[in-house]
Write a protein that holds these residues in place. Structure first.
Motif, short mmCIF file in Angstrom:
data_model
loop_
_atom_site.label_atom_id
_atom_site.label_comp_id
_atom_site.label_asym_id
_atom_site.label_seq_id
_atom_site.Cartn_x
_atom_site.Cartn_y
_atom_site.Cartn_z
N GLU A 1 51.15 44.24 47.50
CA GLU A 1 52.31 43.39 47.22
C GLU A 1 52.15 42.61 45.91
O GLU A 1 53.11 42.40 45.18
CB GLU A 1 52.53 42.40 48.37
CG GLU A 1 53.05 43.03 49.64
CD GLU A 1 53.10 42.03 50.79
OE1 GLU A 1 52.95 40.80 50.51
OE2 GLU A 1 53.26 42.45 51.94
N TRP A 2 50.94 42.20 45.63
CA TRP A 2 50.69 41.35 44.47
C TRP A 2 50.19 42.13 43.25
O TRP A 2 49.94 41.53 42.19
CB TRP A 2 49.66 40.27 44.82
CG TRP A 2 50.20 39.19 45.71
CD1 TRP A 2 50.67 39.32 46.97
CD2 TRP A 2 50.35 37.82 45.37
NE1 TRP A 2 51.09 38.12 47.47
CE2 TRP A 2 50.90 37.16 46.50
CE3 TRP A 2 50.06 37.05 44.24
CZ2 TRP A 2 51.18 35.81 46.53
CZ3 TRP A 2 50.32 35.69 44.27
CH2 TRP A 2 50.88 35.07 45.41
N GLY A 3 50.01 43.42 43.38
CA GLY A 3 49.50 44.21 42.27
C GLY A 3 48.01 44.04 42.05
O GLY A 3 47.49 44.24 40.95
N ALA A 4 47.31 43.68 43.11
CA ALA A 4 45.86 43.52 43.06
C ALA A 4 45.19 44.74 43.69
O ALA A 4 45.85 45.72 44.06
CB ALA A 4 45.45 42.24 43.80
N ARG A 5 43.89 44.67 43.84
CA ARG A 5 43.14 45.78 44.45
C ARG A 5 42.23 45.21 45.53
O ARG A 5 41.58 44.17 45.33
CB ARG A 5 42.30 46.49 43.39
CG ARG A 5 41.58 47.74 43.90
CD ARG A 5 40.90 48.46 42.74
NE ARG A 5 39.78 47.70 42.22
CZ ARG A 5 38.53 47.78 42.69
NH1 ARG A 5 38.24 48.59 43.71
NH2 ARG A 5 37.57 47.06 42.15
N ALA A 6 42.21 45.89 46.68
CA ALA A 6 41.36 45.48 47.80
C ALA A 6 40.34 46.56 48.11
O ALA A 6 40.68 47.73 48.21
CB ALA A 6 42.20 45.20 49.03
N GLU A 7 39.09 46.15 48.22
CA GLU A 7 38.02 47.06 48.62
C GLU A 7 37.42 46.51 49.92
O GLU A 7 36.89 45.40 49.94
CB GLU A 7 36.94 47.12 47.54
CG GLU A 7 35.75 48.00 47.89
CD GLU A 7 34.68 47.94 46.81
OE1 GLU A 7 33.49 47.94 47.19
OE2 GLU A 7 35.04 47.86 45.61
#
Length: 372
Positions: free
Chosen positions: A274-280
Motif C-alpha cells: 500500500e505504501w510502496g515499501a518492501r517487506a521481508e
C-alpha cells in the motif's frame, strides 16, 4: 525411601556451580562424573559445535533388570538464566533461597537433584526397573538449542518425562504449544523530514500500520501472538528507511498457528504494498506442539506415580515450550512435570523443601510405574 539430607546437600552443591546458558562446561563435567559413578553409560554429544555452547547434551543410559520392561527417559537441562554466577544459596525456614543478587537455578537444578536422588534411592533399595535413559540438555534457556540439535537416533525410550515445569509436584503438562518466530524487515525510502518528507516512505509508519491491523495477544484459548521487538530509524530529521521487528505466534493447535502466522505475514506484506515499501518476512518454526490425553500411556504412568506419592494429579495445558516439545516431536511421548520451584528467572527464586523432597519421591514412583 529418599534420603532428604543427601538430596538437599546435592541441590545446594548443584546450584553452587556456575552454569549460565552458553557456559555449561563445569556443570556438564560434574554431572558426567556423577552419572558414571551411579553406573550409567554416559555420552556427551557433539552439539556444542552447532550451538556454540561450551558443552553438549549428556545422554546417559542405565540398563534395566526387568526383562521386557519399557525404556523410560527423563530430561532436565543443565543451564540457568543470568544472573547466575556466584550463587549463594541458603535454607530459610522451609525453602532454599539466594542472597538476592542472583537467580537460584532451581530451574532446572531442582529437577536434576530430584533425578539423581531418585536413581540413588532405587539403587540403595534394590528397586527393579526397566532401562532408564537420561537426556540432560545444554542451552535450554537459549531457545532449546541443545535439544533441537540433539540427534533423534540417540533417543531409545518408549516414553518419558521432563522435570522442568513450575507448579507443585502433581501438575502434569499434557499439552504445550508450538512456536513460530517471525523476523521482519521493512524497507521504506529515506528523505529529509523537514525539507522533503513527501519524497520519503517511513518504514516506521508502514510497520505501525501493519501491526495495528493484525490480531495480537490472546487470540483464543490455544493461541497467542506478540510483537516483541520493534526498532528502526536513525534521527528525528530523517524519514526512516528501515525497521526490524521480532514477533512470535504460539498455539496448541497447528492449524490455528498456521492461520495466525499467515495473518501476520499478510499484514506486513499488504501494508508494504500500500505504501510502496518492501517487506521481508522470515518465518522459523521453533518447536512443535504436543498433546496427550488420559488414554495415553505416558499420562497414565504420570497419574499413577503422582498418586503413589500421595498427591492429586492435575492435567494441565501450558502456554510455554520446553525440551519436552522437541523430544515429543521426535515421536517419543513426553509430558512435563511440576517440580515446585517458585519465581524462576528472578532473584527472588526459591525452592520449597517439601516440593524438592516430593519431586525425588515422584522420580522413584515414575521408575516403578514405568517398568509395568
Amino acid at each position: 525411601m529418599i534420603n532428604r539430607e543427601r538430596l538437599l546437600d546435592e541441590f545446594l552443591e548443584l546450584v553452587g556451580i556456575d552454569s549460565e546458558t552458553r557456559y555449561e562446561r563445569k556443570i556438564c563435567d560434574h554431572l558426567r562424573e556423577k552419572l558414571t559413578t551411579l553406573g550409567f553409560a554416559v555420552e556427551e554429544d557433539d552439539t556444542a559445535r552447532v550451538t556454540g555452547h561450551e558443552a553438549g547434551n549428556l545422554i546417559a543410559t542405565l540398563k534395566g533388570n526387568v526383562p521386557g520392561a519399557p525404556t523410560v527417559y527423563f530430561t532436565c537441562h543443565m543451564d540457568t538464566v543470568a544472573p547466575g554466577k556466584g550463587v549463594r544459596a541458603r535454607v530459610e525456614k522451609d525453602a532454599v533461597v539466594t542472597d538476592g543478587n542472583t537467580v537460584l537455578g532451581a530451574d532446572d537444578k531442582a529437577g536434576i537433584a530430584a533425578l539423581l536422588e531418585g536413581i540413588r534411592t532405587i539403587r540403595d533399595h534394590g528397586v527393579k526397573h526397566g532401562t532408564i535413559q537420561l537426556i540432560i540438555t545444554a542451552g535450554e534457556e537459549s531457545g532449546l538449542v541443545g535439544s533441537k540439535a540433539l540427534d533423534p537416533d540417540k533417543l531409545k525410550a518408549d516414553f518419558g518425562f521432563a522435570l522442568d515445569s513450575n507448579g507443585p509436584v502433581g501438575d502434569i503438562i499434557t499439552s504445550a504449544p508450538a512456536q513460530v518466530r517471525l523476523d521482519v524487515k521493512i524497507e521504506g525510502k529515506p528523505a529529509h523530514a523537514g525539507v522533503n518528507p513527501e519524497d520519503g516512505i517511513s518504514a516506521i509508519q508502514v510497520a505501525s500500520r501493519a501491526i495495528s491491523k493484525m490480531p495480537l495477544g490472546r487470540i483464543d484459548g490455544e493461541t497467542t501472538a506478540n510483537i516483541g521487538k520493534f526498532q528502526g530509524g536513525s534521527a528525528s530529521n530523517v524519514v526512516p528507511q528501515w525497521v526490524e521487528i521480532l514477533a512470535e505466534a504460539r498455539s496448541r493447535d497447528e492449524e490455528k498457528l498456521d492461520a495466525q502466522v499467515a495473518k501476520m505475514n499478510r499484514g506486513f506484506e499488504q501494508a508494504a504494498a500500500e505504501w510502496g515499501a518492501r517487506a521481508e518476512v522470515k518465518v522459523t518454526r521453533m518447536y512443535p506442539a504436543y498433546k496427550y490425553g488420559e488414554a495415553d500411556t505416558v499420562v497414565q504412568k504420570a497419574v499413577a506415580a503422582v498418586k503413589r506419592v500421595k498427591r492429586e494429579p492435575s492435567l494441565l495445558a501450558s502456554g510455554g515450550g520446553s525440551d519436552a516439545n522437541v523430544i515429543a516431536g521426535h515421536g517419543i511421548p513426553t509430558v512435563n512435570l511440576g517440580i515446585g520451584y517458585e519465581a524462576i528467572h528472578t532473584t527472588n527464586e526459591r525452592m520449597p523443601l517439601e516440593e524438592l523432597y516430593k519431586a525425588a519421591e515422584l522420580v522413584v514412583a515414575l521408575i516403578e510405574e514405568s517398568r509395568r
